[in-house]
Design a protein around this motif. Structure first.
Motif, mmCIF file in Angstrom:
data_model
loop_
_atom_site.group_PDB
_atom_site.id
_atom_site.type_symbol
_atom_site.label_atom_id
_atom_site.label_comp_id
_atom_site.label_asym_id
_atom_site.label_seq_id
_atom_site.Cartn_x
_atom_site.Cartn_y
_atom_site.Cartn_z
ATOM 1 N N HIS A 146 -1.994 -7.108 -3.347
ATOM 2 C CA HIS A 146 -2.834 -6.194 -2.284
ATOM 3 C C HIS A 146 -1.527 -5.395 -1.854
ATOM 4 O O HIS A 146 -0.682 -6.237 -1.519
ATOM 5 N N ASP A 166 1.633 -12.204 3.844
ATOM 6 C CA ASP A 166 0.805 -11.050 3.670
ATOM 7 C C ASP A 166 0.787 -9.661 3.569
ATOM 8 O O ASP A 166 0.770 -8.657 4.507
ATOM 9 N N ASN A 167 1.219 -8.816 2.933
ATOM 10 C CA ASN A 167 1.204 -9.745 1.335
ATOM 11 C C ASN A 167 2.358 -9.371 0.528
ATOM 12 O O ASN A 167 2.159 -8.865 -0.647
ATOM 13 N N GLU A 218 -6.571 -2.820 1.393
ATOM 14 C CA GLU A 218 -7.715 -4.687 1.229
ATOM 15 C C GLU A 218 -7.910 -5.013 2.764
ATOM 16 O O GLU A 218 -9.088 -6.490 2.880
ATOM 17 N N GLU A 219 -6.660 -4.901 3.522
ATOM 18 C CA GLU A 219 -6.850 -5.605 5.068
ATOM 19 C C GLU A 219 -8.415 -4.592 6.110
ATOM 20 O O GLU A 219 -8.955 -5.203 6.676
ATOM 21 N N ASP A 239 -2.319 -13.927 -2.864
ATOM 22 C CA ASP A 239 -2.088 -13.113 -1.736
ATOM 23 C C ASP A 239 -1.439 -14.302 -0.628
ATOM 24 O O ASP A 239 -1.862 -15.564 -0.825
HETATM 25 ZN ZN LIG Z 1 -4.064 -11.186 2.722
#
Ligand SMILES: [Zn+2]
Length: 415
Positions: free
Chosen positions: A229, A248-249, A280-281, A309
């Protein structure tokens, strides 16, 4: 009820936990450590058996009710940071055992928080295991070793530095769009067929970056997909707060670009696809929507999905990697572990408890997918803050995880 933990000098396997079975004790394995719990009446039996075995037991100081034992899976240390008062009985970074009132646990269940998940500890299970160390590395294959040797610190460092130069890569920000466009250009320059796809992330729009390279094989071709991501987040500061997201990330995204560079001129037999996901988050929006767009034929030819990740922070002394999948991904997990044993010096941890990243939707759809992530014995406490910065990045660890991944992918797509 009594709770105690035990450590062994080697990996705990079932035979080594015979004493637990003999005494009807529940045991939960976390790498080299296990948590055992039993009724008061079984305690003496266990203590006596332990005296005759290679296992040393340490009585835990927090006896509790079995119903109060919960397994927490968390990103970084997000659960502990949000709930500092909840007693932690066993701390293995990504995985915790906590002492929690069931009523409170139910409230957590209802939230479906993407930062952590809580479930009753249950009975005997392996949360993650440690792959036994081999005396020597396995024999390498020349053409795969040549590809592995192409992993370069300088291009990795330059791509990660570029990614953290945007103050945030929040999924719906204009700087995310810039970062996604930049990444797409990079992949195009490497010779891939690349494109941006719009996705919805909550009430906003974000993008997935997709890059393809067809294989030379005549006839039916498998598809191998490498994903990470691209978005970052600052949990407390909102969408415009600083979120460099180095580990991250940025680490997984820069890693994906480096693998794409290494394989850019490789003559693969099977099809290769790279995807940087947005959203993603906010709840795995990019991977879920991508998967929903795939027809049955395309789904069935996916041989492996490899997710990266948080591959950039060394949390423990030994460089280690956690390979996380499910039963359906077991053959990929084994192949990755063998790649690590052949081409790297990584300690390998394995978990069949998939959690909170873009491999999960694929696994839920019955597609063999796996996450590679920095080792789990401790955790990066800077993620989702303005302090997830380059200073905390360990390039040697990243390079080792990339060598494992390159070797695995090369073997999957052939030449
Ligand atoms: Zn992540």
């Amino acid at each position: 009820m009594q709770i105690f933990t035990c450590r062994t000098s080697a990996d705990i396997c079932e035979s080594q936990l015979d004493l637990a079975k003999l005494s009807h004790t529940n045991w939960i394995q976390f790498g080299q450590e296990a948590l055992l719990y039993a009724d008061e009446s079984d305690w003496n039996k266990i203590a006596n058996s332990a005296g005759r075995s290679s296992i040393s037991l340490q009585r835990n100081h927090n006896p509790s009710q079995q119903e109060n034992l919960y397994l927490v899976r968390q990103k970084g240390r997000l659960f502990q940071q949000e709930h500092p008062a909840i007693p932690v009985l066993l701390d293995k970074g990504r995985f915790l055992v906590v002492d929690l009132e069931p009523e409170l646990a139910n409230q957590f269940h209802q939230r479906e928080d993407p930062c952590y998940q809580i479930q009753p500890l249950g009975e005997t299970q392996v949360v993650f295991s440690l792959r036994p160390q081999l005396a020597a590395r396995r024999t390498s294959v020349k053409w795969i070793q040549d590809l592995v040797d192409k992993v370069s610190r300088s291009s990795l460092e330059s791509n990660l530095t570029k990614l953290v130069s945007w103050s945030t890569r929040h999924s719906t920000s204009s700087s995310y769009s810039e970062a996604a466009t930049w990444a797409q250009e990079q992949l195009k320059t490497m010779g891939y067929q690349s494109r941006l796809e719009n996705i919805t992330a909550g009430s906003g729009t974000s993008h997935n970056v997709i890059a393809d390279k067809s294989g030379n094989h005549k006839g039916n071709k498998d598809l191998v997909i490498i994903v990470a991501h691209l978005d970052s987040i600052n949990s407390l500061g909102g969408s415009s707060a600083d979120a460099p997201g180095a580990d991250d990330n940025g680490s997984g995204s820069a890693g994906l670009l480096e693998i794409a560079r290494v394989l850019g001129t490789h003559q693969n037999q099977h099809d290769l696809r790279f995807i940087l996901f947005g959203g993603e988050e906010q709840g795995l929006f990019g991977s879920r929507q991508y998967l929903a767009s795939l027809g049955t034929t395309e789904r069935t030819r996916i041989k492996a999905v490899l997710n990266m990740d948080m591959i950039g922070t060394l949390n423990v002394t030994n460089p280690s990697v956690l390979i996380e999948g499910a039963t359906i991904s077991q053959s990929i997990i084994d192949a990755l572990a063998e790649a690590a044993e052949t081409y790297t010096g990584l300690t390998v941890e394995i978990s069949l408890n998939p959690f909170a990243s873009d491999h999960v939707p694929f696994i839920n759809a019955g597609i063999p997918a796996v996450l590679t992530i920095e080792g789990t014995d401790s955790a990066n406490s800077n993620i989702h803050t303005a302090n997830d910065i380059l200073d905390h990045i360990n390039y040697e660890l990243m390079e080792e995880i990339l060598r494992m991944n390159v070797a695995f992918i090369a073997n999957e797509v052939g030449r």
